[in-house]
Motif scaffolding. Structure first.
Motif, PDB file in Angstrom:
ATOM      1  N   LEU A  16       0.838  -1.206   0.000  1.00 41.41           N
ATOM      2  CA  LEU A  16       0.000   0.000   0.000  1.00 41.41           C
ATOM      3  C   LEU A  16       0.865   1.244   0.000  1.00 41.41           C
ATOM      4  CD1 LEU A  16      -2.863   1.141   0.222  1.00 41.41           C
ATOM      5  CD2 LEU A  16      -2.553   1.160   2.675  1.00 41.41           C
ATOM      6  N   VAL A  17       1.887   1.231   0.875  1.00 40.90           N
ATOM      7  CA  VAL A  17       2.782   2.399   0.916  1.00 40.90           C
ATOM      8  C   VAL A  17       3.510   2.549  -0.405  1.00 40.90           C
ATOM      9  CG1 VAL A  17       4.840   3.301   2.010  1.00 40.90           C
ATOM     10  CG2 VAL A  17       3.027   2.340   3.386  1.00 40.90           C
ATOM     11  N   LEU A  19       2.371   1.683  -3.288  1.00 41.22           N
ATOM     12  CA  LEU A  19       1.439   2.210  -4.285  1.00 41.22           C
ATOM     13  C   LEU A  19       1.306   3.715  -4.146  1.00 41.22           C
ATOM     14  CD1 LEU A  19      -0.830   1.862  -6.407  1.00 41.22           C
ATOM     15  CD2 LEU A  19      -2.361   1.511  -4.517  1.00 41.22           C
ATOM     16  N   LEU A  20       1.247   4.211  -2.881  1.00 42.36           N
ATOM     17  CA  LEU A  20       0.932   5.616  -2.719  1.00 42.36           C
ATOM     18  C   LEU A  20       2.169   6.486  -2.804  1.00 42.36           C
ATOM     19  CD1 LEU A  20      -1.706   5.348   0.097  1.00 42.36           C
ATOM     20  CD2 LEU A  20      -2.044   5.582  -2.330  1.00 42.36           C
ATOM     21  N   MET A  21       3.343   5.896  -2.754  1.00 38.28           N
ATOM     22  CA  MET A  21       4.546   6.731  -2.762  1.00 38.28           C
ATOM     23  C   MET A  21       5.512   6.204  -3.792  1.00 38.28           C
ATOM     24  SD  MET A  21       5.491   7.281   1.209  1.00 38.28           S
ATOM     25  CE  MET A  21       7.149   7.738   0.805  1.00 38.28           C
ATOM     26  N   TYR A  22       5.249   6.365  -5.091  1.00 42.27           N
ATOM     27  CA  TYR A  22       6.205   5.877  -6.075  1.00 42.27           C
ATOM     28  C   TYR A  22       6.914   7.029  -6.722  1.00 42.27           C
ATOM     29  CZ  TYR A  22       2.243   6.722  -9.143  1.00 42.27           C
ATOM     30  OH  TYR A  22       1.192   7.274  -9.796  1.00 42.27           O
ATOM     31  N   ARG A  23       8.022   6.709  -7.353  1.00 44.22           N
ATOM     32  CA  ARG A  23       8.877   7.766  -7.813  1.00 44.22           C
ATOM     33  C   ARG A  23       8.437   8.317  -9.161  1.00 44.22           C
ATOM     34  NH1 ARG A  23      13.678   9.540  -5.080  1.00 44.22           N
ATOM     35  NH2 ARG A  23      14.322   9.993  -7.193  1.00 44.22           N
ATOM     36  N   SER A  24       8.767   7.644 -10.242  1.00 48.09           N
ATOM     37  CA  SER A  24       8.404   8.277 -11.509  1.00 48.09           C
ATOM     38  C   SER A  24       7.669   7.365 -12.473  1.00 48.09           C
ATOM     39  CB  SER A  24       9.641   8.839 -12.209  1.00 48.09           C
ATOM     40  OG  SER A  24      10.729   8.024 -11.933  1.00 48.09           O
ATOM     41  N   VAL A  90       5.358   9.795 -14.644  1.00 49.01           N
ATOM     42  CA  VAL A  90       4.125  10.352 -14.115  1.00 49.01           C
ATOM     43  C   VAL A  90       4.106  11.859 -14.272  1.00 49.01           C
ATOM     44  CG1 VAL A  90       2.623  10.331 -12.144  1.00 49.01           C
ATOM     45  CG2 VAL A  90       4.181   8.475 -12.507  1.00 49.01           C
ATOM     46  N   LEU A  93       1.885  13.330 -16.867  1.00 50.82           N
ATOM     47  CA  LEU A  93       0.426  13.243 -16.772  1.00 50.82           C
ATOM     48  C   LEU A  93      -0.154  14.478 -16.115  1.00 50.82           C
ATOM     49  CD1 LEU A  93      -0.216   9.577 -15.687  1.00 50.82           C
ATOM     50  CD2 LEU A  93      -0.521  10.594 -17.914  1.00 50.82           C
ATOM     51  N   ASN A  94       0.507  15.608 -16.256  1.00 52.83           N
ATOM     52  CA  ASN A  94       0.025  16.752 -15.495  1.00 52.83           C
ATOM     53  C   ASN A  94      -1.073  17.504 -16.225  1.00 52.83           C
ATOM     54  OD1 ASN A  94       1.536  17.593 -17.548  1.00 52.83           O
ATOM     55  ND2 ASN A  94       2.944  18.845 -16.354  1.00 52.83           N
ATOM     56  N   LEU A  96      -3.630  15.832 -18.262  1.00 54.55           N
ATOM     57  CA  LEU A  96      -4.829  14.974 -18.250  1.00 54.55           C
ATOM     58  C   LEU A  96      -5.876  15.423 -19.258  1.00 54.55           C
ATOM     59  CD1 LEU A  96      -5.916  13.751 -14.727  1.00 54.55           C
ATOM     60  CD2 LEU A  96      -5.255  12.452 -16.721  1.00 54.55           C
TER      61      LEU A  96
ATOM     62  N   GLN B 580      -9.147  19.101 -13.327  1.00 59.52           N
ATOM     63  CA  GLN B 580      -8.004  18.738 -12.493  1.00 59.52           C
ATOM     64  C   GLN B 580      -6.719  18.947 -13.251  1.00 59.52           C
ATOM     65  OE1 GLN B 580      -8.345  14.698 -11.708  1.00 59.52           O
ATOM     66  NE2 GLN B 580     -10.109  14.829 -10.375  1.00 59.52           N
ATOM     67  N   GLN B 581      -5.659  19.182 -12.491  1.00 62.54           N
ATOM     68  CA  GLN B 581      -4.338  18.981 -13.073  1.00 62.54           C
ATOM     69  C   GLN B 581      -3.874  17.605 -12.640  1.00 62.54           C
ATOM     70  OE1 GLN B 581      -4.728  21.415 -10.737  1.00 62.54           O
ATOM     71  NE2 GLN B 581      -4.134  23.426 -11.598  1.00 62.54           N
ATOM     72  N   GLY B 582      -2.838  17.079 -13.271  1.00 63.37           N
ATOM     73  CA  GLY B 582      -2.528  15.673 -13.021  1.00 63.37           C
ATOM     74  C   GLY B 582      -1.410  15.451 -12.034  1.00 63.37           C
ATOM     75  N   LEU B 583      -1.520  16.008 -10.831  1.00 62.44           N
ATOM     76  CA  LEU B 583      -0.424  15.860  -9.875  1.00 62.44           C
ATOM     77  C   LEU B 583      -0.637  14.576  -9.100  1.00 62.44           C
ATOM     78  CD1 LEU B 583      -0.572  19.519  -8.672  1.00 62.44           C
ATOM     79  CD2 LEU B 583       0.961  18.552 -10.356  1.00 62.44           C
ATOM     80  N   LYS B 585       1.365  12.135  -7.947  1.00 61.13           N
ATOM     81  CA  LYS B 585       2.176  11.746  -6.781  1.00 61.13           C
ATOM     82  C   LYS B 585       1.733  12.468  -5.536  1.00 61.13           C
ATOM     83  CE  LYS B 585       6.676  11.478  -7.677  1.00 61.13           C
ATOM     84  NZ  LYS B 585       7.925  11.625  -8.429  1.00 61.13           N
ATOM     85  N   PHE B 588      -1.528  10.855  -4.307  1.00 66.04           N
ATOM     86  CA  PHE B 588      -1.307   9.572  -3.635  1.00 66.04           C
ATOM     87  C   PHE B 588      -0.679   9.793  -2.267  1.00 66.04           C
ATOM     88  CE2 PHE B 588      -3.278   7.109  -6.389  1.00 66.04           C
ATOM     89  CZ  PHE B 588      -2.605   6.409  -7.370  1.00 66.04           C
ATOM     90  N   LEU B 589       0.226  10.770  -2.154  1.00 67.09           N
ATOM     91  CA  LEU B 589       0.853  11.063  -0.860  1.00 67.09           C
ATOM     92  C   LEU B 589      -0.197  11.500   0.146  1.00 67.09           C
ATOM     93  CD1 LEU B 589       3.696  10.829  -0.002  1.00 67.09           C
ATOM     94  CD2 LEU B 589       4.051  13.237  -0.442  1.00 67.09           C
ATOM     95  N   LEU B 592      -1.951   8.576   1.526  1.00 64.42           N
ATOM     96  CA  LEU B 592      -1.166   7.810   2.494  1.00 64.42           C
ATOM     97  C   LEU B 592      -1.233   8.461   3.865  1.00 64.42           C
ATOM     98  CD1 LEU B 592       0.649   5.412   2.754  1.00 64.42           C
ATOM     99  CD2 LEU B 592       2.585   6.884   2.273  1.00 64.42           C
TER     100      LEU B 592
END
Lengths: 98, 606
Positions: A16-17, A19-24, A90, A93-94, A96, B580-583, B585, B588-589, B592
């Motif tokens: 889970l961690v 998934l929620l905290m990946y780099r690029s 990622v 993907l800003n 969208l 939305q913008q696609g931020l 990360k 997801f943070l 968490l």
């Protein structure tokens, strides 16, 4: 709860961690999703077999089926992103925008 | 214990012998033709014996041989019905086939595949006899399809010619449409009467029999070229003349009428079917007689004449006189085959010239053929005391003195006079006057292979009517008294047709040929029926089915309705509503942190 249960629960929270905290890469999120599904499957199977809860024997199998479907959709999205941008970073993907 | 059944089965078995030596030496050399001809002659003699025995004792026989299969409650055996119809038809068919085979030894003399031709003719004869002697519908269907296949192979004999291939395919297609009717009737008989045996069908004579009888009428219309399914018969003249003589004048095309004659116990109580056959036959006979008036090909005129006589047979069935129709089948076979043989003699002697506008003056050059042709035409029109008279005149008498549709009667009478008109046309153009063919053709009819068949059929055309009428057992009482003007109807119409045609031909002989008038074009182009029906319905059907299958089913229902519409709606909705913008990360943070915070908050007080 027993040691086995705590073990698998640790695996689940690790995924889970992850998934929620990946780099690029988007791919690592998908992999962590698969890891979550796997640990849930093992947890459910263990608990049900241990308590002889026969009626719920189907639940892990159905869970697996749906996990497979969702993995397919995730990979399709990955392929679409990769077709457009060349990589699966990622940061790209800003916008969208379809 | 007499040898009735043995002789019948021997007749059928004899005919198989030349087929069985197919792969051996007799098939490869010249003797095969005489061999086949002699075999058919032996079969003819053998078939005369049961026929004579039947005439003597009037006892019908049923031969039930070999049990093939029993499917739940349906028992299929090999059974032959030897009744009045099949026993009378077999000698007639064998006699005519014998004569035609001798003729084709002369006609197809220079053909390299002549042995195969004879084998095909023999196969056709066998399947026709299977059809005629069948006692159950399955065997009849085997014979039915068999004659259709042999007709295809024989019409397309010269398959290098496009028209021949088209004509053969046309014959198959039109016969297939008729076969739908036969199969529907067979299915109905199977599901409602649990049998395909004729005996059981006639015994269980139920009342509302419209559906199977309409199916049988459709089958007869397809096989016997009634109006609506008729264009294949004139096109079938692409085949060699012996084929036209055997199949498309005497034997195959009467298979449809024979089917209806076989089922007469079911039809004699059903007024609707009788009316349908009456009207269909009347339309056919008049329409094809009109088409025959302006044709220029001698074989096509005779083909239309056949079609017209088939319509007349259909009219007879519609008048509830199956025995008269059968008598007309037998007598018509004689003179029609002879007409085709004479036209074959003319065609070959004029170096393959089939257009009557290029014949003429054969009266002195081909005396024997001329005699035969004139007697054949007279027999066709019903000249008193020739063959045609003994069947055609009773038909017209029955028509004029029965309580029937007056309009159908009028059509039939008009067609009778038109018969005389086109017969006069043939005689006038082909035989009389001065020659219109190139003088370098050598005309020779001295070959015994040509003369003997025509001679035999000539004697048959003159005497067969008399002999048959006086030999057959009486079944229905013919009407004996009628007013004089009704009795003389057929003769009057025929004489009228002869006189008018002869006068018109003589008067217009030396006039200039102007543009064809509209009725003349209607008649020559066969009433525009092939022109319209061979192009428009197939084009409409095929384009409609293509549009249905591709555009409607594939493109619309399977592709556009759910998948593409859903995708489109989702696309529009998401572009409209999201800002939305696609931020990812950061999002997801935040998930968490929220999860850990809530887990700590809700676990601590415990």
């Amino acid at each position: 709860m027993t040691l086995i249960h705590m073990n698998v629960l640790m695996a689940f929270s690790m995924s889970l961690v992850g998934l929620l905290m990946y780099r690029s890469h988007l791919m690592s999120a998908l992999l962590c999703l698969e890891g979550m599904m796997l640990s849930l499957f093992v947890l459910a199977a263990l608990t049900i077999l241990n308590s002889h809860f026969t009626l719920a024997n189907m639940m892990p199998i159905i869970l697996l089926v749906f996990a497979a479907c969702e993995a397919a959709i995730g990979l399709a999205l990955l392929v679409m992103v990769s077709n457009t941008y060349g990589t699966d970073y990622v940061q790209s993907l800003n916008l969208l925008q379809c | 214990m007499n040898l009735f059944t043995s002789f019948v089965l021997l007749t059928l078995l004899i005919l198989f012998t030349p087929i069985m030596v197919s792969n051996t030496d007799p098939h490869k050399n010249n003797k095969y033709q005489s061999y086949v001809k002699n075999i058919v002659f032996c079969a003819f003699i053998t078939s005369l014996i049961p026929a004579m025995m039947y005439l003597h004792t009037n006892q019908e026989t049923l031969i039930s041989n070999w049990h093939w299969i029993t499917i739940q409650t349906l028992k299929l055996t090999l059974s032959f019905k030897m009744d009045y119809f099949s026993l009378m038809f077999m000698p007639v068919a064998l006699f005519i086939t014998w004569s035609i085979m001798e003729f084709s030894m002369w006609y197809m003399h220079s053909d390299p595949y002549i042995n195969q031709f004879f084998k095909y003719l023999l196969l056709f004869l066998i399947t026709m006899l299977i059809l005629v002697t069948a006692n159950n519908l399955f065997q009849l269907f085997i014979g039915w399809e068999g004659v259709g296949i042999m007709s295809f192979l024989l019409i397309g004999w010269w398959f290098g010619r496009t028209d021949a291939n088209t004509a053969a395919l046309q014959a198959i297609l039109y016969n297939r449409i008729g076969d739908i009717g036969l199969l529907a009737s067979m299915a109905w008989f199977l599901s409602n009467m649990n049998t395909w045996d004729l005996q059981q069908i006639f015994m269980l004579n139920q009342n509302p029999l419209n559906f199977p009888l309409m199916g049988l009428v459709l089958a007869a219309a397809g096989k016997s070229a009634q109006f609506g399914l008729h264009p294949w018969l004139p096109s079938a003249m692409e085949g060699p003349t012996p084929v036209s003589a055997l199949l498309h004048s005497s034997t195959m095309v009467v298979a449809g009428i024979f089917l209806l004659v076989r089922f007469y116990p079911l039809m004699e109580n059903n007024k609707l079917i009788q009316t349908v056959t009456l009207c269909l036959g009347a339309i056919t006979t008049l329409f094809t007689a009109i088409c025959a008036l302006t044709q220029n090909d001698i074989k096509k005129i005779i083909a239309f004449s056949t079609s017209s006589q088939l319509g007349l047979m259909m009219v007879t069935i519609g008048l509830n006189q199956p025995y008269l129709a059968f008598l007309h089948i037998c007598t018509h076979a004689f003179f029609k085959a002879m007409l085709f043989l004479c036209s074959g003699s003319i065609i070959h002697n004029l170096n393959n010239e089939q257009d009557i506008r290029k014949m003429g003056g054969l009266f002195k050059a081909l005396p024997f053929t001329t005699t035969a042709l004139i007697i054949g035409c007279l027999a066709l029109t019903g000249m008193p005391f020739l063959t045609g008279f003994y069947s055609k005149d009773p038909i017209i008498e029955a028509a004029t003195s029965s309580y029937t549709n007056a309009w159908a009667l009028l059509l039939t009478l008009t067609a009778t006079s038109l018969t005389a008109v086109y017969s006069t046309r043939i005689i006038f153009f082909a035989l009389l006057g001065q020659p219109r063919f190139p003088p370098s053709t050598t005309i020779n009819e001295n070959n015994p292979l040509l003369i003997n068949p025509i001679k035999r059929l000539l004697i048959g055309s003159i005497f067969a009517g008399f002999i048959l009428s006086n030999s057959i057992p009486p079944v229905t009482t013919p009407l004996m008294t009628m007013p004089l003007h009704l009795k003389l109807t057929a003769l009057t119409m025929t004489t009228l047709g002869f006189i008018i045609a002869f006068e018109i031909n003589l008067d217009t002989q030396n006039l200039k040929y102007t543009h064809p008038s509209n009725p003349s074009k209607f008649s020559t182009l066969l009433g525009y029926f092939p022109t319209i029906m061979h192009r428009l319905p197939p084009h409409l059907d095929l384009s409609m089915s293509q549009k249905l299958a591709t555009s409607l089913l594939d493109l619309t229902w399977l592709e556009t309705t759910l998948p593409k519409t859903t995708a489109l709606i989702q696309l529009k909705a998401s572009t409209l509503t999201s800002n939305q913008q696609g931020l990812i990360k950061l999002y997801f943070l935040s998930f968490l942190i929220t999860i850990t915070l809530s887990m700590i908050l809700f676990n601590c007080p415990e």
